[in-house]
Design an enzyme around this catalytic site. Structure first.
Site: not given
Length: 327
Positions: A62, A64, A90, A122-123, A171, A246
């Site tokens: 990730d 982010h 992500d 998932n984002h 992920h 994740h």
């Protein structure tokens, strides 16, 4: 596409802020960003939904929206095309520079399509990034229409990768519905992320040491799975390792099930709320894996918005007591 978009110019402007004060924005034109989305979407659809890759390569978890940490990862691992990369999803939400982050990643995908790979997290899903920051960033800096263009692009991302027939990457994790790799190959794109089923699980599930078999996930989505599930999956498909992201892990990487699964998280000092390191996994030609660690930077230099106080729960590190739903 090259008439409309000068990819080298875009990459060079995105990299200009190296060494600048962290947090400095790069404002590309809206039409340039739209072109990045459209061209990369075309490439994603031209490549398989289940990628088959070859080592050597570097795998990252990730990000982010922590753009300056992404630049640090590239400084450490080598800017493309010096190294081959696989990112596990992500890219957006939570951090304050999701736009720079995703634009640089898409630009590298376009420039080095056969050496630079991005999986869906998932984002990378409208119903999630509508809430956790990316929509607001697009709306504030550009338009809602641009956010929708990103959604169309994200709906075409690949969802899993196999490195040299031995390392399975996604992920989130495994699915009780997954019995053959062909099931992943049959997923049609573009697609939204459903609330349940194989695609949902690949992006949302988590390993859990207290789970025997399959268990309920505290996120309120998908499942948890135990060490035995990991062992059986590897044996059945003749893989050696599952590599996933994740979850925040303190050292940037964390093994599970006797080193049969590894979690990678590449956003150090996550959102300025955690003291976690970030990590990148290097896989050499012989499939030997080593880890490069990004220590959390000086907190005074890295100021990320405190989403905890604006109703956006943070993803807790594994083993933390505060358990949040759907993250």
């Amino acid at each position: 596409m090259s008439d409309i978009m000068n990819i080298d110019s875009i990459i060079s402007r995105l990299l200009e802020v190296r060494g600048a004060r962290p947090g400095k924005n790069v404002q590309l034109s809206e039409s340039e960003i739209r072109s990045l989305c459209l061209k990369s979407r075309e490439i994603f659809l031209s490549q398989p939904i289940l990628l088959e890759l070859e080592a050597p390569l570097k795998i990252c978890g990730d990000i982010h929206g922590q753009y300056y940490d992404l630049l640090r990862l590239f400084e450490y691992g080598g800017f493309p095309p010096e190294s081959n990369y696989l990112f596990l999803g992500d890219y957006v939400d939570r951090g304050k520079q999701s736009l720079e982050t995703i634009c640089l990643l898409l630009a590298y995908k376009i420039k080095y399509a056969e050496n630079f790979f991005l999986l869906r997290g998932n984002h990378e899903c409208a119903s999630i990034n509508r809430i956790y920051g990316f929509y607001d960033e697009c709306k504030r800096r550009y338009t809602i229409k641009l956010w929708k263009t990103f959604t169309d692009c994200f709906n075409c991302l690949p969802v899993a990768a196999i490195v040299d027939e031995k390392i399975f990457c996604c992920h989130g994790g495994l699915s009780p519905d997954l019995s053959s790799m062909e099931q992943i190959r049959r997923i049609m794109r573009p697609t939204d992320v459903p609330d349940q089923g194989l695609l949902c699980d690949l992006l949302w599930s988590d390993p859990d040491k207290d789970t025997m078999g399959w268990g309920e996930n505290d996120r309120g989505v998908s499942f948890t799975f135990g060490a035995e599930v990991v062992g059986k999956f590897l044996q059945k498909h003749e893989f050696d390792l599952i590599c996933r992201a994740h979850q925040v892990v303190e050292d940037g990487y964390e093994f599970f099930a006797k080193r049969q699964l590894v979690t990678l998280f590449s956003a150090p000092n996550y959102c300025g709320e955690f003291d976690n390191a970030g990590a990148m996994m290097s896989v050499d030609d012989t499939l030997m894996c080593s880890f490069q660690i990004l220590k959390p930077a000086d907190k005074r230099r890295f100021v990320y918005p405190n989403f905890g106080s604006s109703g956006r729960p943070l993803t807790p590190p594994r083993g933390a007591n505060n358990k949040n739903k759907k993250k």
